[in-house]
Design an enzyme around this catalytic site. Structure first.
Site, PDB file in Angstrom:
ATOM      1  N   CYS A  18     -31.984  16.649  56.144  1.00  0.00           N
ATOM      2  CA  CYS A  18     -30.694  16.310  55.552  1.00  0.00           C
ATOM      3  C   CYS A  18     -30.311  14.907  56.020  1.00  0.00           C
ATOM      4  O   CYS A  18     -31.013  14.289  56.831  1.00  0.00           O
ATOM      5  CB  CYS A  18     -29.617  17.318  55.928  1.00  0.00           C
ATOM      6  N   CYS A  21     -30.116  13.960  59.693  1.00  0.00           N
ATOM      7  CA  CYS A  21     -31.374  13.573  60.343  1.00  0.00           C
ATOM      8  C   CYS A  21     -31.581  12.068  60.235  1.00  0.00           C
ATOM      9  O   CYS A  21     -31.967  11.399  61.202  1.00  0.00           O
ATOM     10  CB  CYS A  21     -32.556  14.301  59.701  1.00  0.00           C
ATOM     11  N   ASP A 409     -25.105 -21.673  32.827  1.00  0.00           N
ATOM     12  CA  ASP A 409     -25.814 -22.939  32.695  1.00  0.00           C
ATOM     13  C   ASP A 409     -26.212 -23.103  31.229  1.00  0.00           C
ATOM     14  O   ASP A 409     -26.405 -22.111  30.511  1.00  0.00           O
ATOM     15  CB  ASP A 409     -27.043 -22.921  33.599  1.00  0.00           C
ATOM     16  N   ASP A 587     -31.057 -21.364  35.911  1.00  0.00           N
ATOM     17  CA  ASP A 587     -32.511 -21.310  36.089  1.00  0.00           C
ATOM     18  C   ASP A 587     -33.091 -22.525  36.800  1.00  0.00           C
ATOM     19  O   ASP A 587     -34.262 -22.524  37.161  1.00  0.00           O
ATOM     20  CB  ASP A 587     -33.203 -21.171  34.734  1.00  0.00           C
ATOM     21  N   ASP A 591     -29.118 -25.501  39.881  1.00  0.00           N
ATOM     22  CA  ASP A 591     -28.251 -24.319  39.854  1.00  0.00           C
ATOM     23  C   ASP A 591     -28.290 -23.549  41.171  1.00  0.00           C
ATOM     24  O   ASP A 591     -27.513 -22.598  41.348  1.00  0.00           O
ATOM     25  CB  ASP A 591     -28.673 -23.367  38.728  1.00  0.00           C
TER      26      ASP A 591
END
Length: 692
Positions: A18, A21, A409, A587, A591
């Site tokens: 569980c 643990c 962008d 990209d 940026d």
């Protein structure tokens, strides 16, 4: 990520039953000097960053074992399979429990000694694991779900055994409860094991794409080796219908490949000699040969799988809250059970007191709380990866629904990644074309890609470096080539098409005129963001007269043009200062700072490595509509988690109350408890069907 002075190890964990643990192991590991550990119960894994001068792997594994569990370094053979609930004990226990239940319902009659024997067999078959864990927890002065379950069915069994041996025929016995409680909960765990396996399957499928044997040539010798043993510079043969096992550059053959496993898009892509093909691509038509550009373990797909696994190993803030709740849950339930017993005993009914206390212990379910968050994040990140969306951390999914402003962008994001030429300088010679193309091919910027198509001749390039926000410079055949904006050379250009300047040595710069078009899906992207109530800003280093027509075509009203890289991140800071929660989609290298500054950075995979490294989400492939898809998935994941939390908290509050007032018997309590975790897991699995 660990610093340069630390190392990281991933462990497969065994013996957890569980979320308590998982919390116990995590606390034990974090007490080690120089260790920073995260334990994921859903994945049954631990990720530990540690100081190698203070710790080694053996000490880390020993710490897990001292906590009462087992561990092995990931990808090594473990001592037992992770799915540790076999079927045969369940089948036998279910049959014996049915016999006991039939007797309790007076369908047939069995003696008390026989009932004792049948219940004892069930306790040994399916109750033993609960007991072993409970005893281990007691030795560590802790408790988990197994402690509650064990207290419940052991109390029922001991009471019934004592009554049977004492010959107290008038006193009720609960051998049916002592058998049915562990059987039903074992069934719940058996189902949960398989549900979690399904949840992990998307990630496993990613890794499975590069397994198996392949034909290679190494130093001129043909051989068949496991895909995992491919080395850089090996010549790999990929037959039609076979998955490319590592990143290659094609040397022989022409075919088409399907990159759906990487990008989520199944459109065939033509490949030919000189084309790079990523691991995980499916060769559809003709035999290909290619030179491995990296080892299989370092291929794009392997690194993608590793990043997804690392993201799933991290914890979200919501998960940490549930961990804290689970940690105090067991002691509180035991106190409620004691109070229930004493309250009913005060009413003069020892039997009702015992039944109600057992029901309280059995019906409580800390696992539903502990699973509410990690299982949903596990499914969501795997689903996203299969669709070409790489999420760096579960905390990213928590941030997405809060976003109210997106900065987009322009070049390479809203516009097509490939520009075309409207005009080439009349004085451009063939050798100059080759030199400019050679430098440009070292960049992924859309302008550089266009210039890179000027020639296919491969020339030696040296000392290439980016000029952030302006261009790039490098050396070819001893000539310095500078590619930059006209403004970089103090050249004033008239309003009109996009231009770029190229200078060779000290010659006057040559002006190239380029044409850009909107990327497929750009209009739908803007509309989808607007439908989500998000404000949109175009943020570009290009001139305003170039940006305005595109913004107008897309319906974007706010434009920030002529901005340098530092100004992009400043624009985002300004919006954040006004209380906006900002996402940035880009990209390029210009940026990167903005992606890092934003509350959520989204990079397109076709961009620069530094942009992707700065982003929280990376979109693989060219489909920018995955941006709103990722936002939709994140919102669905948070809704799913809130549903799971509401269920887990509501279930425990109602079920424990009903058990305490005597409405639930132990058998019904066991059925409810077993179903609670299963409901949480099943609800999370719905995210696998989310449309992206």
């Amino acid at each position: 990520m660990p610093s340069s002075s630390t190392e990281q190890i991933d462990l497969d964990l065994f013996g957890m039953t569980c979320t308590s643990c998982a919390s116990r192991i995590e606390r034990k590991l974090n007490r080690l000097p120089g260790a920073n550990a995260t334990v994921n119960y859903a994945l049954e894994e631990a990720t530990i960053s540690y100081d190698p001068n203070a710790l080694d792997i053996d000490k880390i594994v020993d710490a897990v074992r001292q906590a009462g569990y087992d561990a092995v370094k990931k990808d090594q053979a473990g001592p037992t399979p992770k799915t540790h609930h076999p079927t045969w004990p369940l089948a036998i226990s279910a049959a014996l429990s049915a016999i006991l239940l039939g007797s309790d319902l007076s369908i047939w009659s069995i003696s008390r000694p026989i009932a004792l024997l049948l219940a004892a067999v069930v306790v040994l078959l399916v109750g033993r694991d609960f007991l072993v864990t409970a005893i281990r927890d007691l030795g560590h002065l802790t408790g988990g779900m197994d402690s509650l379950v064990s207290l419940g069915f052991v109390t029922a069994f001991v009471w019934s055994t004592a009554v049977t041996f004492a010959g107290l025929g008038h006193e009720p016995i609960f051998f049916d409860a002592a058998a049915i409680v562990p059987t039903v909960i074992y069934l719940g765990r058996w189902i949960e094991d398989r549900a979690k396996t399904v949840a992990r399957s998307d990630l496993n499928d990613l890794q499975a794409q590069i397994l198996g044997d392949v034909m290679i040539k190494r130093q001129g010798v043909e051989m068949i080796v496991p895909a995992s043993e491919i080395l850089r510079e090996d010549v790999v043969t990929v037959r039609p219908g076979q998955v490319v096992p590592t990143d290659i550059t094609v040397t022989i053959g022409e075919s088409t490949v399907d990159t759906a496993i990487i990008t989520g898009e199944s459109d065939p892509t033509p490949v030919a000699p000189g084309i790079n093909v990523l691991a995980g691509s499916l060769n559809r038509d003709q035999l290909l040969e290619g030179v491995a550009t990296t080892s299989a373990q370092r291929s794009f797909l392997s690194q993608l799988t590793l990043q997804v696994a690392q993201a799933q190993a991290r914890k979200a803030n919501l998960e940490r809250i549930s961990d804290r709740i689970s940690r105090v849950f067991v002691p509180i339930v035991i106190l409620i059970a004691i109070a229930t017993f004493l309250a009913w005993l005060a009413e003069g009914s020892a039997t009702r007191a015992l039944v109600a206390a057992i029901a309280v212990l059995v019906v409580a379910c800390p696992c539903s709380l502990g699973l509410a968050t990690p299982i949903a994040f596990l499914v969501a990140t795997s689903r996203a990866a299969r669709s070409g969306i790489l999420i760096q951390s579960p905390t990213v999914l928590e941030q997405v629904p809060k976003i109210d402003t997106v900065f987009l962008d322009k070049t390479g994001t809203l516009t097509d990644a490939t520009l075309s030429f409207d005009h080439l300088p009349a004085q451009l010679s063939p050798i100059e074309r080759e030199r400019i193309a050679a430098i440009a091919q070292a960049s992924t910027h859309p302008v550089a890609r266009a210039l890179g198509t000027l020639s296919t001749t491969q020339l030696s390039v040296e000392a290439v470096k980016e000029l952030p926000g302006s261009g790039m410079v490098g050396t070819v055949d001893g000539h310095t080539i500078t590619i930059a904006t006209p403004q970089f050379f103090n050249i004033q250009t008239s309003d009109g098409p996009r231009t770029v300047a190229c200078q060779i040595d000290d010659q006057p710069p040559m002006i190239f005129t380029l044409r850009e078009t909107l990327r497929d899906g750009a209009t739908d992207l803007v509309q989808a963001l607007r439908d989500n109530g998000i404000q949109i800003v175009m943020l570009t280093g290009d001139r305003l007269n170039n940006a305005e027509p595109l913004a107008r075509a897309l319906g974007i009203e706010t434009i920030r043009a002529n901005v340098q890289p530092a100004e992009k991140s400043a624009a985002i800071r300004d919006a954040q200062a006004l209380g906006k929660r900002v996402a940035m989609v880009g990209d390029g290298i210009n940026d990167a700072a903005a992606l890092a500054q934003a509350d959520l950075g989204i990079a397109l995979a076709g961009g620069t490595d530094i942009a992707k490294a700065s982003a929280d989400i990376t979109i693989l492939g060219d489909d920018i509509l995955k941006v709103p898809g990722a936002i939709g998935l994140a919102r669905a994941t948070l809704r799913n988690i809130h549903q799971n939390f509401a269920w887990a908290i509501g279930y425990n509050a109602v079920a424990i109350t009903l058990a305490a007032v005597g409405i639930l018997n132990p058998m019904l309590a066991a059925a409810l408890m077993a179903s609670s975790s299963l409901i949480v897991v099943t609800n999370a699995l719905r995210l696998r069907r989310w449309h992206l």
